[in-house]
Design a protein around this motif. Structure first.
Motif, PDB file in Angstrom:
ATOM      1  N   VAL A   1      11.574   9.233  -5.726  1.00 33.16           N
ATOM      2  CA  VAL A   1      10.564   9.028  -4.682  1.00 33.16           C
ATOM      3  C   VAL A   1      11.243   8.409  -3.473  1.00 33.16           C
ATOM      4  O   VAL A   1      12.081   7.517  -3.615  1.00 33.16           O
ATOM      5  N   TRP A   2      10.872   8.880  -2.281  1.00 29.94           N
ATOM      6  CA  TRP A   2      11.370   8.287  -1.043  1.00 29.94           C
ATOM      7  C   TRP A   2      10.394   8.577   0.085  1.00 29.94           C
ATOM      8  O   TRP A   2       9.481   9.374  -0.054  1.00 29.94           O
ATOM      9  N   PHE A   3      10.605   7.889   1.210  1.00 32.02           N
ATOM     10  CA  PHE A   3       9.802   8.070   2.412  1.00 32.02           C
ATOM     11  C   PHE A   3      10.717   8.618   3.505  1.00 32.02           C
ATOM     12  O   PHE A   3      11.859   8.200   3.626  1.00 32.02           O
ATOM     13  N   GLN A   4      10.194   9.573   4.290  1.00 29.62           N
ATOM     14  CA  GLN A   4      10.975  10.159   5.372  1.00 29.62           C
ATOM     15  C   GLN A   4      10.040  10.620   6.475  1.00 29.62           C
ATOM     16  O   GLN A   4       8.824  10.685   6.270  1.00 29.62           O
TER      17      GLN A   4
ATOM     18  N   LEU B   1      -0.072   8.022   4.906  1.00 30.20           N
ATOM     19  CA  LEU B   1      -1.116   7.262   5.604  1.00 30.20           C
ATOM     20  C   LEU B   1      -2.476   7.952   5.542  1.00 30.20           C
ATOM     21  O   LEU B   1      -3.457   7.424   6.057  1.00 30.20           O
ATOM     22  N   GLU B   2      -2.543   9.111   4.887  1.00 26.24           N
ATOM     23  CA  GLU B   2      -3.802   9.837   4.797  1.00 26.24           C
ATOM     24  C   GLU B   2      -4.855   8.977   4.099  1.00 26.24           C
ATOM     25  O   GLU B   2      -4.595   8.359   3.065  1.00 26.24           O
ATOM     26  N   GLY B   3      -6.014   8.926   4.672  1.00 23.55           N
ATOM     27  CA  GLY B   3      -7.112   8.166   4.090  1.00 23.55           C
ATOM     28  C   GLY B   3      -7.083   6.681   4.417  1.00 23.55           C
ATOM     29  O   GLY B   3      -7.999   5.946   4.078  1.00 23.55           O
ATOM     30  N   MET B   4      -6.037   6.238   5.107  1.00 26.82           N
ATOM     31  CA  MET B   4      -5.944   4.823   5.460  1.00 26.82           C
ATOM     32  C   MET B   4      -6.803   4.580   6.696  1.00 26.82           C
ATOM     33  O   MET B   4      -6.575   5.164   7.750  1.00 26.82           O
ATOM     34  N   ILE B   5      -7.806   3.735   6.570  1.00 31.66           N
ATOM     35  CA  ILE B   5      -8.723   3.483   7.677  1.00 31.66           C
ATOM     36  C   ILE B   5      -8.203   2.363   8.565  1.00 31.66           C
ATOM     37  O   ILE B   5      -8.244   2.440   9.783  1.00 31.66           O
ATOM     38  N   GLU B   6      -7.715   1.305   7.945  1.00 38.35           N
ATOM     39  CA  GLU B   6      -7.149   0.206   8.719  1.00 38.35           C
ATOM     40  C   GLU B   6      -6.085  -0.485   7.891  1.00 38.35           C
ATOM     41  O   GLU B   6      -5.967  -0.253   6.697  1.00 38.35           O
ATOM     42  N   GLY B   7      -5.330  -1.322   8.516  1.00 42.19           N
ATOM     43  CA  GLY B   7      -4.270  -2.032   7.824  1.00 42.19           C
ATOM     44  C   GLY B   7      -3.138  -2.348   8.778  1.00 42.19           C
ATOM     45  O   GLY B   7      -3.229  -2.098   9.980  1.00 42.19           O
TER      46      GLY B   7
ATOM     47  N   GLY C   1      12.911   6.933 -16.186  1.00 43.31           N
ATOM     48  CA  GLY C   1      12.976   8.285 -15.652  1.00 43.31           C
ATOM     49  C   GLY C   1      12.498   8.377 -14.223  1.00 43.31           C
ATOM     50  O   GLY C   1      12.157   9.443 -13.750  1.00 43.31           O
ATOM     51  N   MET C   2      12.471   7.234 -13.516  1.00 36.06           N
ATOM     52  CA  MET C   2      12.035   7.243 -12.125  1.00 36.06           C
ATOM     53  C   MET C   2      12.984   6.389 -11.292  1.00 36.06           C
ATOM     54  O   MET C   2      13.433   5.338 -11.728  1.00 36.06           O
ATOM     55  N   TYR C   3      13.248   6.861 -10.079  1.00 38.41           N
ATOM     56  CA  TYR C   3      14.081   6.132  -9.134  1.00 38.41           C
ATOM     57  C   TYR C   3      13.375   6.143  -7.786  1.00 38.41           C
ATOM     58  O   TYR C   3      12.944   7.204  -7.323  1.00 38.41           O
ATOM     59  N   VAL C   4      13.231   4.973  -7.167  1.00 42.49           N
ATOM     60  CA  VAL C   4      12.632   4.866  -5.839  1.00 42.49           C
ATOM     61  C   VAL C   4      13.748   4.505  -4.870  1.00 42.49           C
ATOM     62  O   VAL C   4      14.329   3.417  -4.967  1.00 42.49           O
ATOM     63  N   HIS C   5      14.039   5.416  -3.966  1.00 42.97           N
ATOM     64  CA  HIS C   5      15.111   5.204  -2.998  1.00 42.97           C
ATOM     65  C   HIS C   5      14.710   4.137  -1.983  1.00 42.97           C
ATOM     66  O   HIS C   5      13.600   4.157  -1.454  1.00 42.97           O
ATOM     67  N   ASP C   6      15.607   3.208  -1.725  1.00 42.10           N
ATOM     68  CA  ASP C   6      15.434   2.136  -0.737  1.00 42.10           C
ATOM     69  C   ASP C   6      14.330   1.149  -1.082  1.00 42.10           C
ATOM     70  O   ASP C   6      13.788   0.491  -0.190  1.00 42.10           O
ATOM     71  N   LEU C   7      13.982   1.001  -2.347  1.00 40.25           N
ATOM     72  CA  LEU C   7      12.927   0.058  -2.728  1.00 40.25           C
ATOM     73  C   LEU C   7      13.289  -1.376  -2.331  1.00 40.25           C
ATOM     74  O   LEU C   7      12.434  -2.120  -1.852  1.00 40.25           O
ATOM     75  N   ASP C   8      14.539  -1.762  -2.497  1.00 39.92           N
ATOM     76  CA  ASP C   8      14.942  -3.118  -2.107  1.00 39.92           C
ATOM     77  C   ASP C   8      14.779  -3.336  -0.604  1.00 39.92           C
ATOM     78  O   ASP C   8      14.368  -4.420  -0.168  1.00 39.92           O
ATOM     79  N   ARG C   9      15.064  -2.335   0.197  1.00 43.33           N
ATOM     80  CA  ARG C   9      14.874  -2.457   1.645  1.00 43.33           C
ATOM     81  C   ARG C   9      13.393  -2.563   1.988  1.00 43.33           C
ATOM     82  O   ARG C   9      12.993  -3.350   2.848  1.00 43.33           O
ATOM     83  N   ILE C  10      12.551  -1.794   1.315  1.00 42.34           N
ATOM     84  CA  ILE C  10      11.109  -1.858   1.554  1.00 42.34           C
ATOM     85  C   ILE C  10      10.587  -3.251   1.183  1.00 42.34           C
ATOM     86  O   ILE C  10       9.775  -3.835   1.907  1.00 42.34           O
ATOM     87  N   ARG C  11      11.072  -3.797   0.066  1.00 47.04           N
ATOM     88  CA  ARG C  11      10.691  -5.165  -0.326  1.00 47.04           C
ATOM     89  C   ARG C  11      11.133  -6.176   0.724  1.00 47.04           C
ATOM     90  O   ARG C  11      10.379  -7.081   1.088  1.00 47.04           O
ATOM     91  N   ALA C  12      12.377  -6.050   1.197  1.00 46.60           N
ATOM     92  CA  ALA C  12      12.907  -6.985   2.202  1.00 46.60           C
ATOM     93  C   ALA C  12      12.108  -6.886   3.500  1.00 46.60           C
ATOM     94  O   ALA C  12      11.805  -7.914   4.124  1.00 46.60           O
ATOM     95  N   ASP C  13      11.750  -5.671   3.917  1.00 43.53           N
ATOM     96  CA  ASP C  13      10.952  -5.494   5.127  1.00 43.53           C
ATOM     97  C   ASP C  13       9.577  -6.136   4.970  1.00 43.53           C
ATOM     98  O   ASP C  13       9.054  -6.743   5.905  1.00 43.53           O
TER      99      ASP C  13
ATOM    100  N   LEU D   1       6.220   2.421   7.531  1.00 45.23           N
ATOM    101  CA  LEU D   1       7.118   3.256   6.734  1.00 45.23           C
ATOM    102  C   LEU D   1       7.065   4.671   7.294  1.00 45.23           C
ATOM    103  O   LEU D   1       6.045   5.059   7.875  1.00 45.23           O
ATOM    104  N   PRO D   2       8.120   5.455   7.118  1.00 49.02           N
ATOM    105  CA  PRO D   2       8.016   6.860   7.530  1.00 49.02           C
ATOM    106  C   PRO D   2       6.788   7.497   6.881  1.00 49.02           C
ATOM    107  O   PRO D   2       6.416   7.165   5.752  1.00 49.02           O
ATOM    108  N   ARG D   3       6.171   8.390   7.587  1.00 52.21           N
ATOM    109  CA  ARG D   3       4.856   8.891   7.192  1.00 52.21           C
ATOM    110  C   ARG D   3       4.860   9.801   5.958  1.00 52.21           C
ATOM    111  O   ARG D   3       3.886   9.874   5.217  1.00 52.21           O
TER     112      ARG D   3
END
Length: 139
Positions: free
Chosen positions: A106-109, A28-34, A56-68, A77-79
């Motif tokens: 890549v993942w968020f936690q 969230l760094e640099g995010m002013i609003e949203g 050569g890249m895997y994004v963990h829980d991407l389908d859940r992020i899309r569904a959300d 999302l976790p920060r």
């Protein structure tokens, strides 16, 4: 003082891979609003662009992020955004060139969570041979 130059090893499916890099950043760094919805949409667009590149890249829980995002979930999302780069000596069948394979994960936690333990959980069930990218050795 003695330095430990050994890299951490993680089991990815049937492959032993070494952690080459782990980077955590404040997502969230640099995010002013949203809103949580816009934040997710923006991250999905960024990640899909990266996934459209070379494998050569895997994004963990991407389908859940899309569904959300589709459900317009109103929690952030976790920060902490974590990016890990792993490598292994595995080569695709028939490949005779010297080199190694790499996989970025890549993942968020939450900021206080252990990224190494989380990485181990995420990569254990993955199929390295289906996700990793071969990098030929350069002279």
């Amino acid at each position: 003082m003695t330095e430990n130059l050994e890299l951490r090893t993680f089991q990815v499916g049937g492959i032993h891979a070494e952690l080459r890099e782990l980077h955590m950043s404040d997502d969230l760094e640099g995010m002013i609003e949203g809103t949580p919805y816009l934040h997710r949409r923006f991250r999905i667009m960024q990640l899909e662009k990266q996934l459209a590149g070379p494998q050569g890249m895997y994004v963990h829980d991407l389908d859940r992020i899309r569904a959300d995002a589709a459900a317009r979930v109103d929690t952030w999302l976790p920060r902490a955004r974590v990016h890990a780069r792993l490598s292994a000596p595995w080569r695709p069948d028939g490949m005779t060139e010297p080199g190694h394979s790499e996989l970025s994960v890549v993942w968020f936690q939450q900021a206080g969570e252990d990224p190494f333990g989380r990485l181990a959980e995420i990569v254990r069930p993955l199929d390295w041979t289906a996700l990793a990218r071969f990098e030929a050795a350069s002279d």
